[in-house]
Design an enzyme around this catalytic site. Structure first.
Site, mmCIF file in Angstrom:
data_model
loop_
_atom_site.group_PDB
_atom_site.id
_atom_site.type_symbol
_atom_site.label_atom_id
_atom_site.label_comp_id
_atom_site.label_asym_id
_atom_site.label_seq_id
_atom_site.Cartn_x
_atom_site.Cartn_y
_atom_site.Cartn_z
ATOM 1 N N ASP A 1 -42.685 -12.722 13.452
ATOM 2 C CA ASP A 1 -42.971 -12.330 14.840
ATOM 3 C C ASP A 1 -44.333 -11.653 14.928
ATOM 4 O O ASP A 1 -45.082 -11.864 15.881
ATOM 5 C CB ASP A 1 -41.889 -11.381 15.364
ATOM 6 C CG ASP A 1 -40.517 -12.022 15.355
ATOM 7 O OD1 ASP A 1 -39.529 -11.324 15.037
ATOM 8 O OD2 ASP A 1 -40.420 -13.233 15.650
ATOM 9 N N HIS B 1 -34.805 -9.624 15.973
ATOM 10 C CA HIS B 1 -35.440 -10.896 15.616
ATOM 11 C C HIS B 1 -34.722 -12.061 16.296
ATOM 12 O O HIS B 1 -34.316 -13.027 15.652
ATOM 13 C CB HIS B 1 -35.447 -11.058 14.096
ATOM 14 C CG HIS B 1 -36.199 -12.257 13.622
ATOM 15 N ND1 HIS B 1 -37.541 -12.448 13.877
ATOM 16 C CD2 HIS B 1 -35.792 -13.352 12.917
ATOM 17 C CE1 HIS B 1 -37.912 -13.602 13.356
ATOM 18 N NE2 HIS B 1 -36.875 -14.174 12.766
#
Lengths: 345, 351
Positions: free
Chosen positions: B184, B211
């Site tokens: 990310d 996530h």
């Protein structure tokens, strides 16, 4: 080779290299080698644009790789219609496209499928980026490089200084295996590997290894080491039991070769490498892998093979016929033309 | 050449984030590099293979132990031909898992199935929860001192599963269980650099939360170098980061999810972890760990300082702007649910 690297280092101090960046196209980018190779190339500081081409799956691979936070801009190209755009403006074209071996196959067994694939891609390069450096991984390299050369020649754009069969994996393997024997860091080992890229045509010049092999090694052991290097590809095909051939180590080696090409292209001084090229190094063999010095325009010098010991000379003589046969097979494939090849099927 | 550049790049990023002086290359060379065994569970898979390659190229790894239920001998034979000093060993099948893990300093787990188009990470829970629990049990038994880094989705649940499983075995150390959210951050850095024409090497965007989808919260207001976005741009950029994984799943049309960029991100996290274990100061990464940073949320991703025993310190969130504060509140219910799902699974499945 060590001297060349020293020269390169001195040159780079005098004229610090500005990292020139180039467009690199990978043909076969969605395959077993192509994917990890694309990942490594995306990490290269010498690449401004990375063009990923294949006949399937490239949108996914390109989307994936494009998320890596490194400078190269990634574009995916899918299918023959997009080959021209993939190649336009490319400085270096790397070709892993084709099918890999299964257990029991030789690299030559791949000829029938891969020859046609390589010819089509060569026609694309001739039309769309004729001055690019081309690095061919597709097996059997001993034949696919002559195929590529013949196509470029017929199109009037062949420059043998810029056409390479990638043999770096043989060098990497030799360095890895020798480091196990001498107990050195494999990155500190250097050994020339010349000739071709299949079985006995792979000729490691163990007598020139640095550091040298221990004097205690018997002739049988040296022969076994030579055979291991020659058969290392088969070793991986067997271990993968039908799931493919070397992919990760091939990507690693190809990325290293690409790195050498890009540094040479960018004018970082002479870069030492081995590759299978059009050559007059050996009488009677139009293509051969020798130690090379690469510069801005491609191969600047093909260097002498250096001294061979008795075992190496014997192997050298013994493999010439096979190498020549593979070269002729590639040349004839192009001479016959696609119609004849189709009729022959 | 490639490798050296990449290493320096990673180190530069780590140090710029901490706003600490860059550790000179010379002093890094004189750092005592310990022998480090890294075990990779799921090594023959889509993420495992390219990750194994990057670890084989990493100068802080001494032994790379590859484990999977099938395919590892081929991957190991392949990788063993790369001329780097990392020793590669192969382990195949449950009977060999213990040997793989014995003596490991770092265990990285990409094992499991990836998403297909239309699936959320949570849809993977049923298959992957059991896989992760088995592997973590084996790690708890064979290398309880190791740092565990979990890639297997859904990370928001698999990390709590790991923690509870290790707790039941009496070997849980919250400093040593880490959910990998580095992709990310990598995606955020890429998208922000592209949007603002910046050099990617220089960009760092912290990403907090979890996530999966909306639980991924990029803190654009804390990006370095500082970037300004309008509210509309912020919303669009945040959504782009949150959906990036799905974009790749769609683009791969059933052939998998992110593998190469995930390998790249996981290799970066592994290197940061090894640097921390080796005593390198100022190694910061965002990671999903046990946390008290947000009340009533037992696991949360934020910047952490990595040290000789894993997570040395869980940093605070810093200043969030109004957009981010609202986004944080909005996503907490999803995050808490996914955490709880993992905790419940683990408690229901204590061996």
């Amino acid at each position: 080779m060590a001297a060349l690297n020293r020269i390169q280092k001195i040159a780079s101090h005098l004229d610090p290299p500005k990292p020139h960046k180039f467009k690199v196209a990978v043909l076969g980018a969605a395959g077993g080698i192509g994917q990890p190779l694309s990942m490594l190339l995306k990490m290269s500081p010498y690449i401004s644009e990375l063009s990923l081409y294949d006949v399937m799956n490239t949108p996914g691979v390109a989307a994936d790789v494009s998320h890596m936070s490194t400078a190269a801009r990634v574009k995916g190209y899918l299918g023959a219609d997009q080959l021209p755009a993939a190649l336009a403006g490319a400085n270096l074209v790397i070709i892993p496209a084709g099918v890999p071996r299964k257990p029991g196959m030789t690299r030559d067994d791949l000829f029938n499928i891969n020859a046609g694939i390589v010819r089509t891609l060569a026609e694309g390069v001739a039309a769309h980026c004729p001055t690019a450096w081309v690095a061919i991984i597709s097996n059997p390299v001993n034949s696919t490089v002559p195929i590529f050369a013949e196509v470029l020649q017929r199109a009037g754009v062949l420059d043998p200084k810029r056409l390479f069969g990638v043999t770096t994996l043989d060098v990497v393997r030799a360095e890895a295996f020798i480091s196990e024997i001498v107990g050195a860091d494999p990155r500190d080992v250097s050994v020339p590997v010349v000739g071709g890229h299949a079985g006995v045509t792979i000729l490691p010049l163990l007598s020139q290894a640095r550091p040298s092999l221990p004097a205690s090694m018997t002739a049988e052991q040296r022969k076994a080491l030579m055979t291991r290097i020659q058969d290392a590809g088969t070793e991986v095909v067997q271990a993968k039991a039908g799931a493919g051939s070397a992919t990760l180590s091939m990507a690693y080696a190809a990325a290293r070769f690409a790195d050498s090409c890009l540094r040479a292209m960018g004018g970082e001084g002479a870069v030492a490498e081995y590759a299978y090229v059009r050559s007059s190094a050996v009488e009677g063999l139009p293509y051969f892998s020798s130690p090379l010095r690469l510069g801005r325009a491609g191969v600047e010098d093909i260097l002498p093979l250096g001294p061979m010991d008795a075992m190496e000379s014997e192997n050298f003589e013994a493999m010439k016929a096979e190498l020549l046969g593979s070269i002729r097979k590639g040349e004839e494939f192009v001479a016959k033309g696609p119609a004849a090849a189709a009729a022959a099927k | 050449m490639l490798l050296a550049q990449r290493k320096l790049g990673v180190a530069q990023r780590a140090h710029s984030r901490a706003a600490a002086p860059m550790v000179a290359r010379a002093s890094r060379r004189s750092l005592r590099c310990e022998a480090r065994k890294v075990a990779l569970l799921g090594a023959a898979g889509g993420i495992g293979q390219p990750l194994a390659l990057l670890l084989k190229m990493n100068k802080f790894v001494t032994e790379l132990a590859l484990y999977d239920i099938v395919g590892t001998p081929g991957v190991a034979a392949d990788l063993s031909h790369c001329n780097t000093p990392v020793k590669v060993t192969a382990f195949s099948g449950a009977e060999e898992l213990d040997a793989c893990l014995s003596g490991a300093d770092l265990v990285i787990i990409p094992a499991g199935v990836p998403r297909k188009p239309g699936m959320t990470r949570d849809d993977l829970f049923n298959t992957n929860a059991g896989i992760v629990q088995n592997l973590v049990r084996a790690a708890g038994k064979n290398c309880p001192q190791a740092v565990l880094e979990i890639i297997t989705n859904p990370v928001n649940s698999t990390v709590p599963i790991a923690a509870e499983t290790l707790k039941a075995m009496g070997v849980y150390d919250p400093k040593k269980v880490i959910g990998v959210t580095t992709l990310d951050i990598v995606r955020s850095n890429t998208f922000v650099a592209e949007a603002r024409g910046l050099d990617m090497k220089d960009v760092d965007v912290p990403v907090i939360g979890g996530h999966a989808g909306a639980t991924i919260l990029p803190l654009l207001s804390q990006a370095t170098p500082a970037v300004t976005f309008t509210d509309a741009e912020k919303a669009a950029m945040s959504e782009k980061i949150q959906n990036a994984g799905t974009v790749v799943v769609e683009a791969k049309a059933g052939k998998g999810s992110a593998t190469l960029s995930m390998a790249y991100a996981a290799a970066r996290m592994a290197e940061s972890t090894l640097l921390g274990l080796n005593g390198e100061p100022n190694i910061y990464e965002c990671a999903f760990v046990q946390s008290e940073v947000v009340a009533d949320v037992p696991f949360f991703a934020s910047k952490v300082l990595l040290g000789p025993h894993g997570v040395a310190k869980v940093m605070g969130l810093g200043e969030l702007d109004a957009f981010e504060t609202a986004a944080l509140q909005a996503m907490l219910p999803q995050l808490k649910t996914e955490i709880q799902k993992g905790l419940d699974f683990a408690k229901a499945n204590t061996a």
